[in-house]
Write a protein that holds these residues in place. Sequence first.
Motif, PDB file in Angstrom:
ATOM      1  N   SER A 172       0.443  -0.849   0.206  1.00 53.97           N
ATOM      2  CA  SER A 172       0.047  -0.011  -0.021  1.00 53.97           C
ATOM      3  C   SER A 172       0.767   0.986   0.113  1.00 53.97           C
ATOM      4  N   PRO A 173       1.018   1.809  -1.202  1.00 51.32           N
ATOM      5  CA  PRO A 173       2.126   2.526  -0.717  1.00 51.32           C
ATOM      6  C   PRO A 173       1.556   3.849  -0.779  1.00 51.32           C
ATOM      7  N   ASP A 174       0.358   3.987  -0.019  1.00 51.33           N
ATOM      8  CA  ASP A 174       0.294   5.360   0.578  1.00 51.33           C
ATOM      9  C   ASP A 174       1.019   6.475   1.007  1.00 51.33           C
ATOM     10  N   GLY A 175       1.328   7.588   1.012  1.00 49.33           N
ATOM     11  CA  GLY A 175       1.941   8.192   1.382  1.00 49.33           C
ATOM     12  C   GLY A 175       3.352   8.361   1.273  1.00 49.33           C
ATOM     13  N   LEU A 176       3.947   7.042  -0.283  1.00 51.65           N
ATOM     14  CA  LEU A 176       5.586   7.041  -0.496  1.00 51.65           C
ATOM     15  C   LEU A 176       4.996   7.713  -1.516  1.00 51.65           C
ATOM     16  N   PHE A 177       6.676   9.004  -1.979  1.00 46.54           N
ATOM     17  CA  PHE A 177       6.357   9.703  -3.680  1.00 46.54           C
ATOM     18  C   PHE A 177       7.638   8.650  -3.701  1.00 46.54           C
ATOM     19  N   ILE A 178       7.271   7.976  -5.326  1.00 43.23           N
ATOM     20  CA  ILE A 178       8.753   7.302  -5.619  1.00 43.23           C
ATOM     21  C   ILE A 178       8.968   7.773  -6.974  1.00 43.23           C
ATOM     22  N   ASN A 179       9.694   8.500  -7.399  1.00 41.72           N
ATOM     23  CA  ASN A 179      10.426   8.804  -8.153  1.00 41.72           C
ATOM     24  C   ASN A 179      10.205   8.029  -9.900  1.00 41.72           C
ATOM     25  N   PRO A 180       9.432   8.699 -10.429  1.00 38.52           N
ATOM     26  CA  PRO A 180       8.696   8.481 -12.366  1.00 38.52           C
ATOM     27  C   PRO A 180       9.447   7.132 -12.397  1.00 38.52           C
ATOM     28  N   LYS A 181      11.138   7.879 -12.176  1.00 37.36           N
ATOM     29  CA  LYS A 181      11.819   7.244 -13.127  1.00 37.36           C
ATOM     30  C   LYS A 181      12.893   4.979 -12.485  1.00 37.36           C
ATOM     31  N   VAL A 182      11.860   5.356 -11.626  1.00 36.34           N
ATOM     32  CA  VAL A 182      11.906   4.307 -10.768  1.00 36.34           C
ATOM     33  C   VAL A 182      11.497   3.202 -11.228  1.00 36.34           C
ATOM     34  N   ASN A 183      11.650   1.687 -11.517  1.00 39.38           N
ATOM     35  CA  ASN A 183      10.947   0.304 -12.347  1.00 39.38           C
ATOM     36  C   ASN A 183       9.798  -0.250 -10.590  1.00 39.38           C
ATOM     37  N   VAL A 184       8.629   0.486 -10.641  1.00 38.53           N
ATOM     38  CA  VAL A 184       8.477  -0.518  -9.291  1.00 38.53           C
ATOM     39  C   VAL A 184       8.067  -1.962  -9.711  1.00 38.53           C
ATOM     40  N   VAL A 185       7.657  -2.790  -8.854  1.00 40.28           N
ATOM     41  CA  VAL A 185       7.588  -4.623  -8.914  1.00 40.28           C
ATOM     42  C   VAL A 185       6.926  -4.367  -7.595  1.00 40.28           C
ATOM     43  N   SER A 186       6.227  -5.392  -8.493  1.00 41.32           N
ATOM     44  CA  SER A 186       5.541  -6.554  -7.114  1.00 41.32           C
ATOM     45  C   SER A 186       4.993  -8.022  -7.093  1.00 41.32           C
ATOM     46  N   LEU A 187       5.681  -8.550  -6.101  1.00 45.86           N
ATOM     47  CA  LEU A 187       5.667  -9.533  -6.286  1.00 45.86           C
ATOM     48  C   LEU A 187       4.590 -10.654  -5.049  1.00 45.86           C
ATOM     49  N   GLU A 188       3.185  -9.778  -4.902  1.00 43.91           N
ATOM     50  CA  GLU A 188       2.619 -10.051  -4.206  1.00 43.91           C
ATOM     51  C   GLU A 188       1.631 -11.192  -5.354  1.00 43.91           C
ATOM     52  N   ARG A 189       0.977 -10.875  -6.249  1.00 44.99           N
ATOM     53  CA  ARG A 189       0.175 -11.832  -7.164  1.00 44.99           C
ATOM     54  C   ARG A 189       0.576 -13.752  -7.518  1.00 44.99           C
ATOM     55  N   PHE A 190       1.798 -13.575  -6.373  1.00 41.69           N
ATOM     56  CA  PHE A 190       2.448 -14.984  -6.147  1.00 41.69           C
ATOM     57  C   PHE A 190       2.036 -15.258  -4.575  1.00 41.69           C
ATOM     58  N   HIS A 191       1.596 -16.246  -4.971  1.00 46.84           N
ATOM     59  CA  HIS A 191       1.327 -16.648  -3.123  1.00 46.84           C
ATOM     60  C   HIS A 191       2.668 -17.785  -2.497  1.00 46.84           C
ATOM     61  N   LYS A 192       2.650 -18.044  -3.416  1.00 44.66           N
ATOM     62  CA  LYS A 192       4.106 -18.733  -2.878  1.00 44.66           C
ATOM     63  C   LYS A 192       5.127 -18.589  -2.785  1.00 44.66           C
TER      64      LYS A 192
END
Length: 357
Positions: free
Chosen positions: A44-64
């Motif tokens: 839940s990245p609310d409250g975080l400022f992440i530079n648009p140049k940074v590639n953000v990847v989430s692995l949350e879709r993998f449950h194992k």
Amino acid sequence: MNTRNVFVLVPSLNPTGPVKGAVALCNGLVEYMPVSLVSLKTSSPDGLFINPKVNVVSLERFHKWKKKYETYKEMLKLSSCQAKTVSISFCFSADLINSFMFNEAVIISSVRGNLIENYRYDYGLPGIVLAYFQYFILKRFDRVVAMSDSMLDQLKMHGIHRLDKINNFIDERSIKDSFKSSKNKIEPFKFVFLGSLSRRKRPELVINAIEKLKGIGVNCDLDIVGEGPMRSILEKQVNKAGIPDRVRFHGHQQNPYSFLQSACCMVLPSESEGMSRAVLEALFFGLPCIVRDVDGNRELIKSGLNGDTFIRDEELTDAMYRMTQHDFADKGRQNMLPDDFRQETNIRKFYELINKL
């Protein structure tokens, strides 16, 4: 020199102190090299400022966890070209995954505090076992980054020797627009506590000090910004002391900077503190801080220059009283962060470390 791809691995994008530190690192490094910020769990990245140049990847879709591990490993393999990829991890679960990536990348861990003390307060006896296990896996890393001299000593004591010291820092660029140059002189004298309401942070000591200061006629009050398991206990403490007009609870705030701007002094009497981001933010906003003389605090706070320190619980009230008498209150707001804790200074150190490995 070949440009290196950098991956920063975190447990989630929830805006905890270590994650904010990882984001501050990404936001700075991305100006010099490609950076990917990878989170393992629900975010839940609310409250975080992440530079648009940074590639953000989430692995949350993998449950194992095995799938998270395999996916991250493949990402590192695909990113390596002429210069080997660098993978930097923050916190236990990220360190555990990263410790197996030594064939795919140069692996670095950024240790954020006194592991044994922090985990003991958070998890009890199992936390101590967890801390020793983390020290064990840190021996696998190419480099381990500590934030203070005391942390360096702790890591050496546990047999970790490929070490570098790079101070903690905040993402100054993302919060600088909130900075306002104003007088600290406020009546009543306003203290602020910013942090989790937990045993390790010792918020009850600040309330006790406010009660004592009121008893000797000091006109002061307290804003408590944060949430945690001690809140109901603290509310009862305030009511029993008869100071509900002096102490206000504000809960968790995504943007606490207005409270820092309106206060005269920040107080954080934690028993263990790697290098508090809340204190770094307060100093950036020109707010002197009172902290316990533990861990990295003694490197950050210099009495009379940007705050005060204390050792024993019973010394806190005196430190807070001295602050109400100090001429900090008559000065305009000026950045109080020492140069060694500035973002650009420490981004440069990370950049140099990455390129020498």
